[in-house]
Design a protein around this motif. Sequence first.
Motif, PDB file in Angstrom:
ATOM      1  N   VAL A  43      35.569  38.322  34.717  1.00 51.78           N
ATOM      2  CA  VAL A  43      36.850  37.674  35.001  1.00 51.78           C
ATOM      3  C   VAL A  43      36.753  36.885  36.293  1.00 51.78           C
ATOM      4  N   ALA A  44      37.460  35.753  36.342  1.00 51.12           N
ATOM      5  CA  ALA A  44      37.567  34.974  37.579  1.00 51.12           C
ATOM      6  C   ALA A  44      39.033  34.850  37.965  1.00 51.12           C
ATOM      7  N   SER A  45      39.273  34.826  39.265  1.00 47.28           N
ATOM      8  CA  SER A  45      40.622  34.679  39.803  1.00 47.28           C
ATOM      9  C   SER A  45      40.838  33.220  40.184  1.00 47.28           C
ATOM     10  N   ILE A  46      41.758  32.548  39.504  1.00 46.45           N
ATOM     11  CA  ILE A  46      42.123  31.183  39.876  1.00 46.45           C
ATOM     12  C   ILE A  46      43.422  31.274  40.669  1.00 46.45           C
ATOM     13  N   GLY A  47      43.300  31.092  41.970  1.00 43.46           N
ATOM     14  CA  GLY A  47      44.409  31.304  42.891  1.00 43.46           C
ATOM     15  C   GLY A  47      44.196  32.602  43.646  1.00 43.46           C
ATOM     16  N   CYS A  48      44.282  32.525  44.986  1.00 45.25           N
ATOM     17  CA  CYS A  48      44.049  33.709  45.821  1.00 45.25           C
ATOM     18  C   CYS A  48      45.218  33.943  46.770  1.00 45.25           C
ATOM     19  N   GLY A  49      46.430  33.687  46.283  1.00 46.70           N
ATOM     20  CA  GLY A  49      47.626  33.906  47.078  1.00 46.70           C
ATOM     21  C   GLY A  49      48.198  35.286  46.879  1.00 46.70           C
ATOM     22  N   ARG A  50      49.491  35.443  47.144  1.00 44.74           N
ATOM     23  CA  ARG A  50      50.097  36.779  47.204  1.00 44.74           C
ATOM     24  C   ARG A  50      50.130  37.485  45.861  1.00 44.74           C
ATOM     25  N   ILE A  51      50.482  36.786  44.771  1.00 51.00           N
ATOM     26  CA  ILE A  51      50.534  37.441  43.465  1.00 51.00           C
ATOM     27  C   ILE A  51      49.125  37.810  43.005  1.00 51.00           C
ATOM     28  N   SER A  52      48.188  36.944  43.271  1.00 52.52           N
ATOM     29  CA  SER A  52      46.802  37.210  42.874  1.00 52.52           C
ATOM     30  C   SER A  52      46.258  38.439  43.583  1.00 52.52           C
ATOM     31  N   THR A  53      46.366  38.448  44.916  1.00 58.17           N
ATOM     32  CA  THR A  53      45.712  39.499  45.692  1.00 58.17           C
ATOM     33  C   THR A  53      46.457  40.823  45.671  1.00 58.17           C
ATOM     34  N   SER A  54      47.789  40.780  45.487  1.00 58.71           N
ATOM     35  CA  SER A  54      48.569  42.023  45.546  1.00 58.71           C
ATOM     36  C   SER A  54      48.968  42.555  44.183  1.00 58.71           C
ATOM     37  N   HIS A  55      48.734  41.773  43.135  1.00 57.14           N
ATOM     38  CA  HIS A  55      49.182  42.216  41.809  1.00 57.14           C
ATOM     39  C   HIS A  55      48.098  42.044  40.746  1.00 57.14           C
ATOM     40  N   ASP A  56      47.643  40.824  40.508  1.00 62.68           N
ATOM     41  CA  ASP A  56      46.705  40.584  39.409  1.00 62.68           C
ATOM     42  C   ASP A  56      45.331  41.186  39.676  1.00 62.68           C
ATOM     43  N   MET A  57      44.792  40.970  40.860  1.00 62.14           N
ATOM     44  CA  MET A  57      43.512  41.608  41.183  1.00 62.14           C
ATOM     45  C   MET A  57      43.635  43.124  41.114  1.00 62.14           C
ATOM     46  N   THR A  58      44.776  43.633  41.557  1.00 65.72           N
ATOM     47  CA  THR A  58      45.013  45.078  41.556  1.00 65.72           C
ATOM     48  C   THR A  58      44.944  45.647  40.147  1.00 65.72           C
ATOM     49  N   GLY A  59      45.631  44.992  39.205  1.00 60.60           N
ATOM     50  CA  GLY A  59      45.651  45.466  37.824  1.00 60.60           C
ATOM     51  C   GLY A  59      44.294  45.403  37.164  1.00 60.60           C
ATOM     52  N   ILE A  60      43.561  44.331  37.402  1.00 58.20           N
ATOM     53  CA  ILE A  60      42.254  44.167  36.773  1.00 58.20           C
ATOM     54  C   ILE A  60      41.233  45.130  37.374  1.00 58.20           C
ATOM     55  N   ALA A  66      35.746  45.680  32.966  1.00 59.68           N
ATOM     56  CA  ALA A  66      35.773  44.288  33.411  1.00 59.68           C
ATOM     57  C   ALA A  66      35.344  44.210  34.868  1.00 59.68           C
ATOM     58  N   ARG A  67      34.904  43.043  35.274  1.00 57.94           N
ATOM     59  CA  ARG A  67      34.542  42.796  36.664  1.00 57.94           C
ATOM     60  C   ARG A  67      35.116  41.451  37.091  1.00 57.94           C
ATOM     61  N   ILE A  68      35.748  41.408  38.243  1.00 59.08           N
ATOM     62  CA  ILE A  68      36.116  40.122  38.837  1.00 59.08           C
ATOM     63  C   ILE A  68      34.878  39.609  39.556  1.00 59.08           C
ATOM     64  N   VAL A  69      34.311  38.528  39.054  1.00 56.33           N
ATOM     65  CA  VAL A  69      33.022  38.049  39.559  1.00 56.33           C
ATOM     66  C   VAL A  69      33.114  36.714  40.290  1.00 56.33           C
ATOM     67  N   ALA A  70      34.314  36.105  40.283  1.00 53.86           N
ATOM     68  CA  ALA A  70      34.458  34.813  40.954  1.00 53.86           C
ATOM     69  C   ALA A  70      35.910  34.615  41.370  1.00 53.86           C
ATOM     70  N   VAL A  71      36.089  33.812  42.401  1.00 59.11           N
ATOM     71  CA  VAL A  71      37.429  33.458  42.859  1.00 59.11           C
ATOM     72  C   VAL A  71      37.474  31.948  43.085  1.00 59.11           C
ATOM     73  N   CYS A  72      38.675  31.403  43.043  1.00 66.12           N
ATOM     74  CA  CYS A  72      38.827  29.963  43.236  1.00 66.12           C
ATOM     75  C   CYS A  72      40.170  29.669  43.871  1.00 66.12           C
ATOM     76  N   ASP A  73      40.179  28.771  44.829  1.00 66.15           N
ATOM     77  CA  ASP A  73      41.427  28.274  45.401  1.00 66.15           C
ATOM     78  C   ASP A  73      41.138  26.931  46.046  1.00 66.15           C
ATOM     79  N   ILE A  74      42.073  25.998  45.931  1.00 63.93           N
ATOM     80  CA  ILE A  74      41.878  24.686  46.559  1.00 63.93           C
ATOM     81  C   ILE A  74      42.172  24.729  48.049  1.00 63.93           C
ATOM     82  N   ASP A  75      42.689  25.862  48.518  1.00 64.29           N
ATOM     83  CA  ASP A  75      42.789  26.128  49.951  1.00 64.29           C
ATOM     84  C   ASP A  75      41.548  26.953  50.315  1.00 64.29           C
TER      85      ASP A  75
END
Length: 474
Positions: A43-60, A66-75
């Motif tokens: 799995v990859a995380s597209i967006g590394c803001g508050r919902i991503s880091t405090s909710h979606d990453m948490t659930g996964i 599964a493994r979160i193996v990549a992250v992406c953000d335009i910031d």
Amino acid sequence: MERRKFLSKTVKAAAGATIAANFPTIVPASVFGKNAPSNLIHVASIGCGRISTSHDMTGIARYAGARIVAVCDIDKMRADAGPAAVRSNYEKAVAVNGGLRGDWDIKVYYDYKELLASKDIDAVHISLPDHQHAIVGVHAVNAGKDVYLQKPASLTIEEGRILSDSVTKSGRILQMGSQQRSIDPWPQFKKVCELVRNGRIGELKTVEVGLPGDPGGGSRIQMPVPTLLDYDAWLGATPEIYYTEDRVHSRDASLKGVASRPGWLRCEQFGAGMITGWGAHHIDTAHWGMGMELSGPVEIWGHANFPTDDPNYKGLWDVHGIFRTEALYANGVRMIVSNELPNGVKFIGTEGWLWATRGNYRVTDTDPVADSAGVKPIDASDPKILQSVIGPNEVHLYESSEQHANWLDCIKARKVPAATVEVGHRSCSACLLHHIAMKLKRKIYWDPVRERFTNNDKEATAMLSRPRRKKYDF
């Protein structure tokens, strides 16, 4: 390198080492079991803001397969902090995910299209501002990725239809982030909807939905674009406009800064405000209990206060504040949505009522919620209703333990998830229709089958879509 080829070479190398050394090599059971590299969902995380880091990453991170193996953000500030956020979530979930600690390489991307081109990624969760949801979602499924998409489904009804059709055509698994459909952490929503669907309050007549509004404010002062932010890409398909921090998100590099409520939530260029923010959850629950998940209202009317109604308003934020809207469905049920109602969903029938809410839940301390002090998470006009058992031949709604886990289970089994893209599109459409009625301050008439206004309402029809910049379009 493809994971199956990697596994093959790993096993052959281990076998060769065993023969050469003339003693048995111990290969971890995970290499050959259900968590073998070839069976894991990358799995990859597209967006590394508050919902991503405090909710979606948490659930996964709680899911062992599964493994979160990549992250992406335009910031780049957020993207570079992404791997640490992933590992922090795995550390917190170590007791339930089989001991995973995120101690593998996590690749960082600054362009989601480059991430989507990677064959090493099976699925993505998209945790971006509302105006990016549908477009990035379409690009993801077209790239062959399964998707967990944060709600609301789209910025406009037209974009939502494009998204739903694209997912259907692609055959990918898309789960909407409508977590009130899963029993963890809120089993009360499913329970109430099942009781309503099985007639425990008689014939359903009215549904009351309580949502907060947003205050005005925000600074209009133009600021230089931060060097680490690709601001043009952040604007995406929406019009070009000068940068100011209150229009985007905090530049505080600390965890507190990432977790703070961003200004874009209160700008109509990027969303509709709380009517889609919380409304995508509560109106989805209302549709679930009504049995109208693949439909929508036929008449919508109401009013709202917008900060810009005041000619002397000097702030930046322009989404709705206090409001009351109503809708009529083809089955005769009336829906009332207002900030004056307690935050939650109340079903009212001919023989009683049922109620469900999250209570005082906030994603962050800065989230506005309606006052719900002392309000029960689940309640009924008669406590006996809540004790009623749903029989084997009655309506049983989709059973999902947790939203992210359900998505990952469905990826493995290639089955329909708890919150499909069409269901998400329909709940978002209803929210956007309420928003259109707020803006026009009059009744509008909708055909939910054809998804168009029924009385040649050109003014309302023009609000079903928005112009999009071609370089960031579908």
